[in-house]
Design an enzyme around this catalytic site. Structure first.
Site, mmCIF file in Angstrom:
data_model
loop_
_atom_site.group_PDB
_atom_site.id
_atom_site.type_symbol
_atom_site.label_atom_id
_atom_site.label_comp_id
_atom_site.label_asym_id
_atom_site.label_seq_id
_atom_site.Cartn_x
_atom_site.Cartn_y
_atom_site.Cartn_z
ATOM 1 N N ALA A 9 0.798 -1.236 0.000
ATOM 2 C CA ALA A 9 0.000 0.000 0.000
ATOM 3 C C ALA A 9 0.828 1.282 0.000
ATOM 4 C CB ALA A 9 -0.936 -0.001 1.209
ATOM 5 N N LYS A 10 2.108 1.186 0.423
ATOM 6 C CA LYS A 10 2.933 2.404 0.455
ATOM 7 C C LYS A 10 3.723 2.615 -0.828
ATOM 8 C CE LYS A 10 3.600 2.295 5.468
ATOM 9 N NZ LYS A 10 4.563 1.975 6.551
ATOM 10 N N GLY A 11 3.626 1.670 -1.769
ATOM 11 C CA GLY A 11 4.429 1.756 -2.983
ATOM 12 C C GLY A 11 3.816 2.687 -4.022
ATOM 13 N N ARG A 12 4.527 2.816 -5.153
ATOM 14 C CA ARG A 12 4.045 3.695 -6.245
ATOM 15 C C ARG A 12 2.668 3.243 -6.723
ATOM 16 N NH1 ARG A 12 9.724 3.373 -7.169
ATOM 17 N NH2 ARG A 12 9.398 1.251 -7.889
ATOM 18 N N GLY A 76 -1.211 -7.428 -9.366
ATOM 19 C CA GLY A 76 -0.518 -6.739 -10.459
ATOM 20 C C GLY A 76 0.977 -6.932 -10.409
ATOM 21 N N THR A 77 1.466 -7.458 -9.288
ATOM 22 C CA THR A 77 2.915 -7.657 -9.138
ATOM 23 C C THR A 77 3.411 -8.645 -10.185
ATOM 24 O OG1 THR A 77 2.503 -7.439 -6.772
ATOM 25 C CG2 THR A 77 4.722 -8.101 -7.433
ATOM 26 N N HIS A 132 11.116 1.227 -19.276
ATOM 27 C CA HIS A 132 10.557 1.556 -17.957
ATOM 28 C C HIS A 132 11.427 2.544 -17.189
ATOM 29 C CE1 HIS A 132 7.999 -1.965 -18.639
ATOM 30 N NE2 HIS A 132 7.216 -1.469 -17.709
ATOM 31 N N HIS A 133 10.825 3.056 -16.107
ATOM 32 C CA HIS A 133 11.515 3.897 -15.124
ATOM 33 C C HIS A 133 12.667 3.090 -14.486
ATOM 34 C CE1 HIS A 133 9.560 1.724 -11.740
ATOM 35 N NE2 HIS A 133 8.591 1.548 -12.629
ATOM 36 N N LYS A 136 12.481 0.272 -11.473
ATOM 37 C CA LYS A 136 11.862 -1.054 -11.637
ATOM 38 C C LYS A 136 12.870 -2.149 -11.285
ATOM 39 C CE LYS A 136 9.259 -3.882 -14.958
ATOM 40 N NZ LYS A 136 8.332 -4.305 -13.889
ATOM 41 N N THR A 143 4.870 -7.614 -18.584
ATOM 42 C CA THR A 143 4.114 -7.374 -19.824
ATOM 43 C C THR A 143 4.883 -7.908 -21.033
ATOM 44 O OG1 THR A 143 3.305 -5.361 -18.775
ATOM 45 C CG2 THR A 143 2.899 -5.600 -21.135
HETATM 46 N N1 LIG Z 1 0.049 -5.146 -13.471
HETATM 47 C C1 LIG Z 1 0.229 -3.838 -13.701
HETATM 48 O O1 LIG Z 1 -0.566 -3.182 -14.393
HETATM 49 C C2 LIG Z 1 1.405 -3.163 -13.095
HETATM 50 C C3 LIG Z 1 2.301 -3.905 -12.371
HETATM 51 N N2 LIG Z 1 3.326 -3.292 -11.736
HETATM 52 C C4 LIG Z 1 4.136 -4.146 -10.881
HETATM 53 O O2 LIG Z 1 3.726 -3.924 -9.546
HETATM 54 C C5 LIG Z 1 4.816 -4.170 -8.667
HETATM 55 C C6 LIG Z 1 4.994 -2.973 -7.752
HETATM 56 O O3 LIG Z 1 5.456 -1.884 -8.508
HETATM 57 P P1 LIG Z 1 5.728 -0.463 -7.802
HETATM 58 O O4 LIG Z 1 4.495 -0.023 -7.094
HETATM 59 O O5 LIG Z 1 6.325 0.398 -8.835
HETATM 60 O O6 LIG Z 1 6.837 -0.870 -6.731
HETATM 61 P P2 LIG Z 1 7.197 -0.133 -5.354
HETATM 62 O O7 LIG Z 1 8.584 -0.595 -5.014
HETATM 63 O O8 LIG Z 1 6.915 1.312 -5.441
HETATM 64 O O9 LIG Z 1 6.150 -0.755 -4.304
HETATM 65 C C7 LIG Z 1 6.259 -2.020 -3.728
HETATM 66 C C8 LIG Z 1 5.724 -1.926 -2.321
HETATM 67 O O10 LIG Z 1 5.645 -3.241 -1.781
HETATM 68 C C9 LIG Z 1 6.056 -3.145 -0.428
HETATM 69 N N3 LIG Z 1 6.394 -4.448 0.140
HETATM 70 C C10 LIG Z 1 7.603 -5.045 0.267
HETATM 71 N N4 LIG Z 1 7.476 -6.237 0.880
HETATM 72 C C11 LIG Z 1 6.145 -6.386 1.141
HETATM 73 C C12 LIG Z 1 5.385 -7.415 1.760
HETATM 74 N N5 LIG Z 1 5.961 -8.523 2.231
HETATM 75 N N6 LIG Z 1 4.045 -7.252 1.842
HETATM 76 C C13 LIG Z 1 3.453 -6.125 1.376
HETATM 77 N N7 LIG Z 1 4.130 -5.122 0.775
HETATM 78 C C14 LIG Z 1 5.456 -5.259 0.663
HETATM 79 C C15 LIG Z 1 7.220 -2.166 -0.459
HETATM 80 O O11 LIG Z 1 7.543 -1.662 0.836
HETATM 81 C C16 LIG Z 1 6.630 -1.102 -1.378
HETATM 82 O O12 LIG Z 1 5.869 -0.158 -0.642
HETATM 83 C C17 LIG Z 1 6.009 -4.507 -9.559
HETATM 84 O O13 LIG Z 1 6.133 -5.901 -9.685
HETATM 85 C C18 LIG Z 1 5.611 -3.904 -10.902
HETATM 86 O O14 LIG Z 1 6.230 -4.528 -11.983
HETATM 87 C C19 LIG Z 1 3.531 -1.955 -11.811
HETATM 88 C C20 LIG Z 1 2.694 -1.172 -12.560
HETATM 89 C C21 LIG Z 1 1.560 -1.716 -13.254
HETATM 90 O O1 LIG Z 2 7.193 -1.857 -12.811
HETATM 91 C C1 LIG Z 2 6.396 -1.180 -13.507
HETATM 92 O O2 LIG Z 2 6.350 0.045 -13.468
HETATM 93 C C2 LIG Z 2 5.485 -1.905 -14.404
HETATM 94 N N1 LIG Z 2 5.428 -3.194 -14.315
HETATM 95 C C3 LIG Z 2 4.574 -4.054 -15.050
HETATM 96 C C4 LIG Z 2 5.399 -5.006 -15.897
HETATM 97 O O3 LIG Z 2 6.450 -5.481 -15.422
HETATM 98 O O4 LIG Z 2 4.994 -5.337 -17.001
HETATM 99 C C5 LIG Z 2 3.510 -3.317 -15.815
HETATM 100 C C6 LIG Z 2 3.938 -2.002 -16.373
HETATM 101 O O5 LIG Z 2 4.789 -2.248 -17.434
HETATM 102 C C7 LIG Z 2 4.598 -1.140 -15.311
#
Ligand SMILES: NC(=O)C1=CN([C@@H]2O[C@H](COP(=O)(O)OP(=O)(O)OC[C@H]3O[C@@H](n4cnc5c(N)ncnc54)[C@H](O)[C@@H]3O)[C@@H](O)[C@H]2O)C=CC1
Ligand SMILES: O=C(O)C1=N[C@H](C(=O)O)C[C@H](O)C1
Length: 246
Positions: A9-12, A76-77, A132-133, A136, A143
Site C-alpha cells: 500500500a505504500k508503494g508507487r 498486479g505484481t 521503464h523507469h 523497476k 508485460t
Molecule cells: N500489473 C500492472 O498493471 C502493473 C504492475 N506493476 C508491478 O507492480 C509491482 C509494484 O510496482 P511499484 O508499485 O512500482 O513498486 P514499489 O517498489 O513502489 O512498491 C512495492 C511496495 O511493496 C512493499 N512491500 C515489500 N514487501 C512487502 C510485503 N511482504 N508485503 C506487502 N508489501 C510489501 C514495499 O515496501 C513497497 O511499498 C512490480 O512488480 C511492478 O512490476 C507496476 C505497474 C503496473
Molecule cells: O514496474 C512497472 O512500473 C510496471 N510493471 C509491469 C510489468 O512489469 O509489465 C507493468 C507495467 O509495465 C509497469
C-alpha cells in the site's frame, strides 16, 4: 460496497490503488499492508478482495496468506513463474476462492498484447522492446514476457519456424533475452513510466504496436474492473483480457 484490502500500500502502485478505491463509488478500503505487516483472518478486517502490488519475491506468499484469510485476490505484481501459478491455482481451487493475476492493467497494454498475438502469424520477424523507469526491480517486464509468450504461441499454432537472424557473434548479449524464442529488449530510462513496442517485420514492411503509460492512473480502471470481476469466480485467472471478454 466492496470491501478492499491493499498489499504494497505504500508503494508507487499501491498508493495509487488506495486513492482509486477510495474514489470509487462502490468500494471502500478496509485494510492496508506493506512490508512487515502480517496478513491474518483478523487483520484483513472483513475484506472481500485484496489488491497486491508488492514485490516479485513476496507476492506469492501474500496471495497464499490472503486466500487463507478468506479473501479473493487481484495481483498486479510481476515476476510470476509457471510453478508459482500452479501453486496458486491449486490453493485457489481448493479454497473455492478466486485469484486474478495480470501483468498489465492498462487498457492500451492489454490490447497491444492482444493485437500482437493476432498479427504474429502474418510476420516473419517479431521482437519486443520494453521501456521503464529506472526504479523497476525486474527485467524483462511482466508485460514483455506475456507479450512474447503470446507471439510465440501464435507463431507455433500457425506453423511458423525460426525467425531470420544471421547474427554469429554477440558477446554483449545485444540481441536481447529470449522468451519462448522471441527476442526481448529492456530499457531503463529516467523520465519513463512504462512503455512497450512490438516490432513485426516482413520483406518490405513493418508493423509497430506501441503502448505508453505516462502516469500510474492509467492502470486504475483495469484494477477496479479486476476487483469487480474477480468476485464470484473461482480458481486462477491470468490476464485482464480474460475478464474483459476479449
Ligand atoms: N500489473 C500492472 O498493471 C502493473 C504492475 N506493476 C508491478 O507492480 C509491482 C509494484 O510496482 P511499484 O508499485 O512500482 O513498486 P514499489 O517498489 O513502489 O512498491 C512495492 C511496495 O511493496 C512493499 N512491500 C515489500 N514487501 C512487502 C510485503 N511482504 N508485503 C506487502 N508489501 C510489501 C514495499 O515496501 C513497497 O511499498 C512490480 O512488480 C511492478 O512490476 C507496476 C505497474 C503496473
Ligand atoms: O514496474 C512497472 O512500473 C510496471 N510493471 C509491469 C510489468 O512489469 O509489465 C507493468 C507495467 O509495465 C509497469
Amino acid at each position: 460496497m466492496i470491501r478492499v484490502a491493499v498489499t504494497g500500500a505504500k508503494g508507487r502502485m499501491g498508493s495509487t490503488v488506495v486513492q482509486a478505491v477510495t474514489d470509487a463509488p462502490d468500494m471502500e478500503v478496509v485494510a492496508l499492508f506493506d512490508a512487515g505487516d502480517e496478513i491474518t483472518p483478523q487483520s484483513v478486517n472483513g475484506a472481500q478482495v485484496a489488491v497486491d502490488f508488492s514485490i516479485p519475491s513476496v507476492t506469492e506468499s501474500n496471495v497464499h496468506a490472503l486466500l487463507d484469510a478468506g479473501v479473493d485476490v487481484v495481483v498486479g505484481t510481476t515476476g510470476w513463474t509457471e510453478e508459482s501459478y500452479a501453486r496458486v491455482r491449486e490453493h485457489a481451487e481448493a479454497s473455492g476462492r478466486a485469484v486474478l493475476i495480470a501483468p498489465n492493467f492498462a487498457m492500451g497494454a492489454v490490447l497491444a498484447m492482444k493485437f500482437a498475438a493476432m498479427a504474429a502469424p502474418y510476420f516473419e520477424s517479431a521482437e519486443v522492446i520494453e521501456m521503464h523507469h529506472p526504479a523497476k526491480v525486474d527485467a524483462p517486464s511482466g508485460t514483455a514476457v506475456a507479450t512474447a509468450r503470446g507471439i510465440a504461441k501464435a507463431r507455433a499454432e500457425a506453423g511458423l519456424g525460426e525467425m531470420p537472424d544471421a547474427t554469429e557473434t554477440d558477446e554483449l548479449g545485444s540481441r536481447g533475452g529470449r522468451v519462448d524464442g522471441i527476442p526481448v529488449h529492456a530499457v531503463r530510462l529516467r523520465g519513463l513510466t512504462a512503455s512497450e513496442e512490438i516490432l513485426l517485420g516482413n520483406a518490405g514492411e513493418q508493423l509497430v504496436i506501441r503502448t505508453d503509460s505516462f502516469d500510474r492512473v492509467s492502470f486504475m480502471p483495469g484494477v477496479l474492473l479486476g476487483v469487480r470481476r474477480v468476485i464470484g469466480r473461482t480458481g486462477l485467472t491470468i490476464g485482464l483480457d480474460q475478464v474483459m471478454g476479449l
